[in-house]
Scaffold this motif. Structure first.
Motif, PDB file in Angstrom:
ATOM      1  N   MET A 251      -5.370  17.083   2.383  1.00 29.89           N
ATOM      2  CA  MET A 251      -6.731  16.576   1.999  1.00 29.89           C
ATOM      3  C   MET A 251      -6.180  15.316   2.856  1.00 29.89           C
ATOM      4  SD  MET A 251      -3.992  13.683  -0.846  1.00 29.89           S
ATOM      5  CE  MET A 251      -2.306  14.319  -0.657  1.00 29.89           C
ATOM      6  N   LEU A 252      -5.350  15.129   3.412  1.00 27.48           N
ATOM      7  CA  LEU A 252      -5.332  14.351   5.057  1.00 27.48           C
ATOM      8  C   LEU A 252      -6.467  15.064   6.175  1.00 27.48           C
ATOM      9  CD1 LEU A 252      -1.432  13.497   4.977  1.00 27.48           C
ATOM     10  CD2 LEU A 252      -3.166  12.016   4.136  1.00 27.48           C
TER      11      LEU A 252
ATOM     12  N   VAL B 163       0.646  -0.820   0.087  1.00 26.95           N
ATOM     13  CA  VAL B 163      -0.100  -0.126  -0.128  1.00 26.95           C
ATOM     14  C   VAL B 163       0.667   1.315  -0.180  1.00 26.95           C
ATOM     15  CG1 VAL B 163      -2.048  -1.453   1.038  1.00 26.95           C
ATOM     16  CG2 VAL B 163      -0.306  -0.190   2.652  1.00 26.95           C
ATOM     17  N   ASP B 164       0.199   2.298  -0.186  1.00 29.83           N
ATOM     18  CA  ASP B 164       0.652   3.792  -0.387  1.00 29.83           C
ATOM     19  C   ASP B 164       1.152   3.896   1.302  1.00 29.83           C
ATOM     20  OD1 ASP B 164       2.372   5.589  -1.488  1.00 29.83           O
ATOM     21  OD2 ASP B 164       0.537   6.927  -1.883  1.00 29.83           O
ATOM     22  N   GLY B 165       2.338   4.913   1.287  1.00 26.15           N
ATOM     23  CA  GLY B 165       2.428   5.471   2.192  1.00 26.15           C
ATOM     24  C   GLY B 165       3.782   4.820   3.602  1.00 26.15           C
ATOM     25  N   GLY B 166       5.293   5.393   2.863  1.00 27.55           N
ATOM     26  CA  GLY B 166       5.840   4.349   3.747  1.00 27.55           C
ATOM     27  C   GLY B 166       6.830   3.370   3.834  1.00 27.55           C
TER      28      GLY B 166
ATOM     29  N   PHE C 275       0.750   9.090   8.605  1.00 28.28           N
ATOM     30  CA  PHE C 275      -0.029  10.327   8.077  1.00 28.28           C
ATOM     31  C   PHE C 275      -0.646  11.205   8.732  1.00 28.28           C
ATOM     32  CE2 PHE C 275      -0.845   6.791   5.385  1.00 28.28           C
ATOM     33  CZ  PHE C 275      -0.340   7.305   4.167  1.00 28.28           C
ATOM     34  N   THR C 276       0.850  11.782   9.850  1.00 31.18           N
ATOM     35  CA  THR C 276       0.376  13.025  10.421  1.00 31.18           C
ATOM     36  C   THR C 276       1.230  14.159   9.683  1.00 31.18           C
ATOM     37  OG1 THR C 276       1.627  12.846  12.238  1.00 31.18           O
ATOM     38  CG2 THR C 276      -0.736  12.056  12.364  1.00 31.18           C
TER      39      THR C 276
ATOM     40  N   ASP D 244       5.302  17.454   3.581  1.00 30.96           N
ATOM     41  CA  ASP D 244       5.133  17.481   5.331  1.00 30.96           C
ATOM     42  C   ASP D 244       4.706  17.053   5.673  1.00 30.96           C
ATOM     43  OD1 ASP D 244       2.651  18.093   4.631  1.00 30.96           O
ATOM     44  OD2 ASP D 244       2.321  20.247   5.831  1.00 30.96           O
ATOM     45  N   THR D 245       4.608  15.291   5.357  1.00 30.87           N
ATOM     46  CA  THR D 245       3.360  14.192   6.342  1.00 30.87           C
ATOM     47  C   THR D 245       4.439  12.716   6.763  1.00 30.87           C
ATOM     48  OG1 THR D 245       1.878  14.462   4.487  1.00 30.87           O
ATOM     49  CG2 THR D 245       1.422  12.211   5.698  1.00 30.87           C
TER      50      THR D 245
END
Length: 269
Positions: free
Chosen positions: A155-156, A54-57, A119-120, A113-114
């Motif tokens: 967006m978040l 999955v996306d994100g780190g 996702f903070t 900037d995440t």
């Protein structure tokens, strides 16, 4: 010969936006170039999907750099890296990512900037310091490099448009060459974002914004239109839809496949 970073920078003209297509592998990059795209970007989401993640780190910096270098070697146009949060919180880590990005042959990259994978959003001061360090590293390079600073909190759901504007204005002051607020609530918000800074602004062409035309975006002052992970998701959507039919005994979806000769033409053009 003009370096790719300079060519890439010259494409960024407020009021005369260019299309930056996010490719997820060598083949998609080569096809987009053959169709006339002037610059390519990687997509963290599309790349992650190809790795079954999955996306994100979920991608390491080494993986992202190797993937970016692979795409750079496949095309002649400038390539920009979607490098999430720079693969670390500390400003010096982000600066090192910039140096490694140019070694991979990239003409630019974006830094969010995440904090991942939570996702903070980073606190304002840290977010700005990270971009300042990235800009300092970019300016010290032997070749030109376009640094894009992203304010992803809208967006978040982490902050509102007023805070996004405060951040991109600070990112501009810190040395960012281009700024980016993905998925603002509406067109009027997008107009305010574009009008709030003096550097080029990227617009993500997804959701409601995918209905806007190039002339409309040009009139707003947009400089760059990117696709993010959307094009990769279109490809996956087609595969999912056809596979769902096949599992029910319906193979007619396969008739929608592009002709192999058409794909071969784009890959060898």
């Amino acid at each position: 010969m003009t370096d790719k970073g300079t060519i890439f920078r010259e494409l960024h003209k407020p009021g005369d936006p260019f299309l930056l297509v996010n490719a997820w592998d060598r083949g998609s990059a080569r096809m987009m170039q053959a169709m006339g795209v002037k610059a390519i970007a990687t997509t963290s989401a599309g790349h992650a999907f190809t790795q079954g993640r999955v996306d994100g780190g979920t991608l390491t910096r080494d993986e992202a750099l190797a993937h970016a270098q692979d795409i750079v070697s496949a095309v002649a146009v400038p390539v920009s890296g979607d490098f999430e949060n720079g693969f670390g919180e500390a400003p010096d880590v982000v600066a090192e990512t910039i140096r490694l990005a140019t070694e991979a042959g990239l003409a630019g990259c974006s830094i969010e900037d995440t904090a991942l994978p939570a996702f903070t959003s980073y606190d304002f001061d840290l977010a700005v310091e990270r971009i300042r360090a990235a800009a300092s590293a970019a300016r010290a390079l032997a070749s030109d490099f376009v640094l894009v600073a992203r304010a992803d909190g809208v967006m978040l759901g982490q902050y509102d448009c007023a805070e996004a504007i405060r951040r991109i204005q600070a990112f501009e002051a810190a040395g960012a060459d281009c700024v980016y607020v993905p998925a603002p609530p509406g067109v009027e918000d997008l107009k305010r974002i574009i009008g709030s800074v003096g550097v080029p602004v990227n617009v993500l062409m997804s959701g409601a914004f995918s209905t806007l035309t190039m002339p409309e975006l040009a009139k707003m002052g947009a400089a760059r239109l990117s696709t993010g992970g959307s094009l990769a998701r279109v490809a996956y959507s087609a595969a999912i839809s056809v596979a769902e039919g096949m599992l029910k005994g319906d193979f007619t979806g396969l008739a929608r496949a592009a002709a192999e000769d058409d794909i071969n033409h784009l890959l060898t053009k």
